[in-house]
Design a protein around this motif. Structure first.
Motif, PDB file in Angstrom:
ATOM      1  N   ASP A 186      11.408   1.821   1.549  1.00  0.00           N
ATOM      2  CA  ASP A 186      12.165   3.024   1.201  1.00  0.00           C
ATOM      3  C   ASP A 186      11.658   3.706  -0.060  1.00  0.00           C
ATOM      4  OD1 ASP A 186      13.868   2.622   3.362  1.00  0.00           O
ATOM      5  OD2 ASP A 186      15.283   1.452   2.168  1.00  0.00           O
ATOM      6  N   LYS A 187      10.969   2.922  -0.907  1.00  0.00           N
ATOM      7  CA  LYS A 187      10.504   3.465  -2.182  1.00  0.00           C
ATOM      8  C   LYS A 187       9.269   2.692  -2.621  1.00  0.00           C
ATOM      9  CE  LYS A 187      13.603   0.493  -4.768  1.00  0.00           C
ATOM     10  NZ  LYS A 187      14.654   0.360  -5.730  1.00  0.00           N
ATOM     11  N   PRO A 188       8.527   3.228  -3.582  1.00  0.00           N
ATOM     12  CA  PRO A 188       7.310   2.547  -4.031  1.00  0.00           C
ATOM     13  C   PRO A 188       7.613   1.309  -4.874  1.00  0.00           C
ATOM     14  CG  PRO A 188       7.682   4.535  -5.322  1.00  0.00           C
ATOM     15  CD  PRO A 188       8.726   4.516  -4.241  1.00  0.00           C
ATOM     16  N   LEU A 189       6.638   0.422  -4.923  1.00  0.00           N
ATOM     17  CA  LEU A 189       6.684  -0.742  -5.821  1.00  0.00           C
ATOM     18  C   LEU A 189       5.797  -0.421  -7.017  1.00  0.00           C
ATOM     19  CD1 LEU A 189       6.142  -3.822  -3.463  1.00  0.00           C
ATOM     20  CD2 LEU A 189       8.289  -2.981  -4.399  1.00  0.00           C
ATOM     21  N   GLY A 190       6.331  -0.550  -8.201  1.00  0.00           N
ATOM     22  CA  GLY A 190       5.517  -0.356  -9.395  1.00  0.00           C
ATOM     23  C   GLY A 190       5.106   1.082  -9.629  1.00  0.00           C
ATOM     24  N   LEU A 233       0.848  -1.193   0.000  1.00  0.00           N
ATOM     25  CA  LEU A 233       0.000   0.000   0.000  1.00  0.00           C
ATOM     26  C   LEU A 233       0.872   1.227   0.000  1.00  0.00           C
ATOM     27  CD1 LEU A 233      -0.310   1.717   2.942  1.00  0.00           C
ATOM     28  CD2 LEU A 233      -1.196  -0.502   3.601  1.00  0.00           C
ATOM     29  N   GLU A 234       0.307   2.309  -0.477  1.00  0.00           N
ATOM     30  CA  GLU A 234       0.985   3.588  -0.417  1.00  0.00           C
ATOM     31  C   GLU A 234       0.015   4.613   0.134  1.00  0.00           C
ATOM     32  OE1 GLU A 234       2.413   3.718  -4.400  1.00  0.00           O
ATOM     33  OE2 GLU A 234       0.510   4.393  -5.213  1.00  0.00           O
ATOM     34  N   THR A 235       0.577   5.528   0.897  1.00  0.00           N
ATOM     35  CA  THR A 235      -0.238   6.527   1.564  1.00  0.00           C
ATOM     36  C   THR A 235       0.581   7.799   1.731  1.00  0.00           C
ATOM     37  OG1 THR A 235      -1.697   6.909   3.478  1.00  0.00           O
ATOM     38  CG2 THR A 235       0.368   5.711   3.889  1.00  0.00           C
ATOM     39  N   SER A 236       0.032   8.716   2.459  1.00  0.00           N
ATOM     40  CA  SER A 236       0.738   9.963   2.746  1.00  0.00           C
ATOM     41  C   SER A 236       1.103  10.014   4.223  1.00  0.00           C
ATOM     42  CB  SER A 236      -0.161  11.153   2.405  1.00  0.00           C
ATOM     43  OG  SER A 236       0.434  12.353   2.857  1.00  0.00           O
ATOM     44  N   SER A 237       2.250  10.564   4.521  1.00  0.00           N
ATOM     45  CA  SER A 237       2.662  10.724   5.915  1.00  0.00           C
ATOM     46  C   SER A 237       1.714  11.664   6.667  1.00  0.00           C
ATOM     47  CB  SER A 237       4.094  11.240   5.984  1.00  0.00           C
ATOM     48  OG  SER A 237       4.204  12.455   5.269  1.00  0.00           O
ATOM     49  N   ASP A 253       4.052   9.494  -0.209  1.00  0.00           N
ATOM     50  CA  ASP A 253       5.436   9.493   0.272  1.00  0.00           C
ATOM     51  C   ASP A 253       5.713   8.404   1.308  1.00  0.00           C
ATOM     52  OD1 ASP A 253       4.052  10.463   2.466  1.00  0.00           O
ATOM     53  OD2 ASP A 253       5.137  12.359   2.577  1.00  0.00           O
ATOM     54  N   THR A 254       4.756   7.498   1.497  1.00  0.00           N
ATOM     55  CA  THR A 254       4.904   6.436   2.486  1.00  0.00           C
ATOM     56  C   THR A 254       4.411   5.138   1.860  1.00  0.00           C
ATOM     57  OG1 THR A 254       4.468   8.076   4.201  1.00  0.00           O
ATOM     58  CG2 THR A 254       4.390   5.767   4.858  1.00  0.00           C
ATOM     59  N   TRP A 255       5.253   4.093   1.920  1.00  0.00           N
ATOM     60  CA  TRP A 255       4.939   2.824   1.269  1.00  0.00           C
ATOM     61  C   TRP A 255       5.119   1.693   2.262  1.00  0.00           C
ATOM     62  CZ3 TRP A 255       8.813   6.204  -0.196  1.00  0.00           C
ATOM     63  CH2 TRP A 255       8.426   7.158  -1.166  1.00  0.00           C
ATOM     64  N   PHE A 256       4.199   0.750   2.237  1.00  0.00           N
ATOM     65  CA  PHE A 256       4.227  -0.376   3.168  1.00  0.00           C
ATOM     66  C   PHE A 256       4.070  -1.690   2.416  1.00  0.00           C
ATOM     67  CE2 PHE A 256       2.566   2.993   5.967  1.00  0.00           C
ATOM     68  CZ  PHE A 256       3.284   2.783   7.134  1.00  0.00           C
ATOM     69  N   LEU A 257       4.608  -2.758   3.011  1.00  0.00           N
ATOM     70  CA  LEU A 257       4.446  -4.102   2.475  1.00  0.00           C
ATOM     71  C   LEU A 257       4.217  -5.057   3.632  1.00  0.00           C
ATOM     72  CD1 LEU A 257       4.594  -5.688  -0.258  1.00  0.00           C
ATOM     73  CD2 LEU A 257       6.962  -6.220   0.365  1.00  0.00           C
ATOM     74  N   LYS A 258       3.277  -5.963   3.458  1.00  0.00           N
ATOM     75  CA  LYS A 258       2.967  -6.967   4.469  1.00  0.00           C
ATOM     76  C   LYS A 258       3.097  -8.353   3.844  1.00  0.00           C
ATOM     77  CE  LYS A 258      -0.799  -8.612   7.447  1.00  0.00           C
ATOM     78  NZ  LYS A 258      -0.026  -8.711   8.686  1.00  0.00           N
ATOM     79  N   GLN A 259       3.804  -9.245   4.535  1.00  0.00           N
ATOM     80  CA  GLN A 259       3.868 -10.645   4.136  1.00  0.00           C
ATOM     81  C   GLN A 259       2.547 -11.293   4.573  1.00  0.00           C
ATOM     82  OE1 GLN A 259       6.372 -11.963   2.344  1.00  0.00           O
ATOM     83  NE2 GLN A 259       7.382  -9.988   2.398  1.00  0.00           N
TER      84      GLN A 259
END
Length: 158
Positions: free
Chosen positions: A137-141, A115-119, A149-155
């Motif tokens: 640290d950076k977006p995917l795709g 997901l991507e969001t804003s701080s 400016d904020t990107w997250f990843l969950k397994q």
């Protein structure tokens, strides 16, 4: 409150909620979901994508008060999209309910959830941290949301 799949009759209410929240945070600018071409037709957009869905949270009068979507991003990676609640629905745990619903769906189809969001959206960022999303640290795709400016990843499968 009830979570169900979005219908065409819900599209306008959900688009209004998303635009209202983005306006309140001065994010009603290009590079955000505010200008997504599918925003006014979410039911059609998600219906036509494989392994994707959009759900709305409705009150006892079937009024839409929030929503969340899952769509493919890359191989085995889904994107959590457009998790928004109306002002009246915030602070009651409904964001957690929507997020849990979306994660459960994503686990059936994907290995990871991005997901991507804003701080600027502090409460949302806290919710993602609490649910095991790890900061990137950076977006995917290329999602088109260049101002996020904020990107997250969950397994999804440990």
């Amino acid at each position: 409150m009830n979570i169900r799949e979005i219908t065409a009759q819900d599209d306008l209410q959900m688009a209004q909620i998303i635009r209202h929240i983005l306006e309140n945070h001065q994010l009603d600018i290009p590079g955000t979901a505010y200008f997504d071409p599918q925003l006014d037709h979410l039911s059609e957009f998600y219906r036509d994508l494989p392994d994707s869905a959009y759900w709305v949270l409705v009150n006892e009068n079937e009024q839409v008060v929030g929503g969340v979507g899952i769509a493919p991003l890359q191989d085995n990676i889904a994107e959590l999209q457009k998790l928004y609640l109306s002002d009246a629905a915030t602070g009651h745990g409904y964001g957690q309910q929507l997020l849990s619903h979306a994660i459960n769906f994503a686990q059936q189809h994907y290995q990871q959830l991005y997901l991507e969001t804003s701080s600027i959206l502090k409460a949302a960022n806290g919710l993602y941290h609490k649910n095991g999303f790890k900061l990137l640290d950076k977006p995917l795709g290329e999602t088109g949301h260049t101002l996020m400016d904020t990107w997250f990843l969950k397994q999804l499968h440990e």
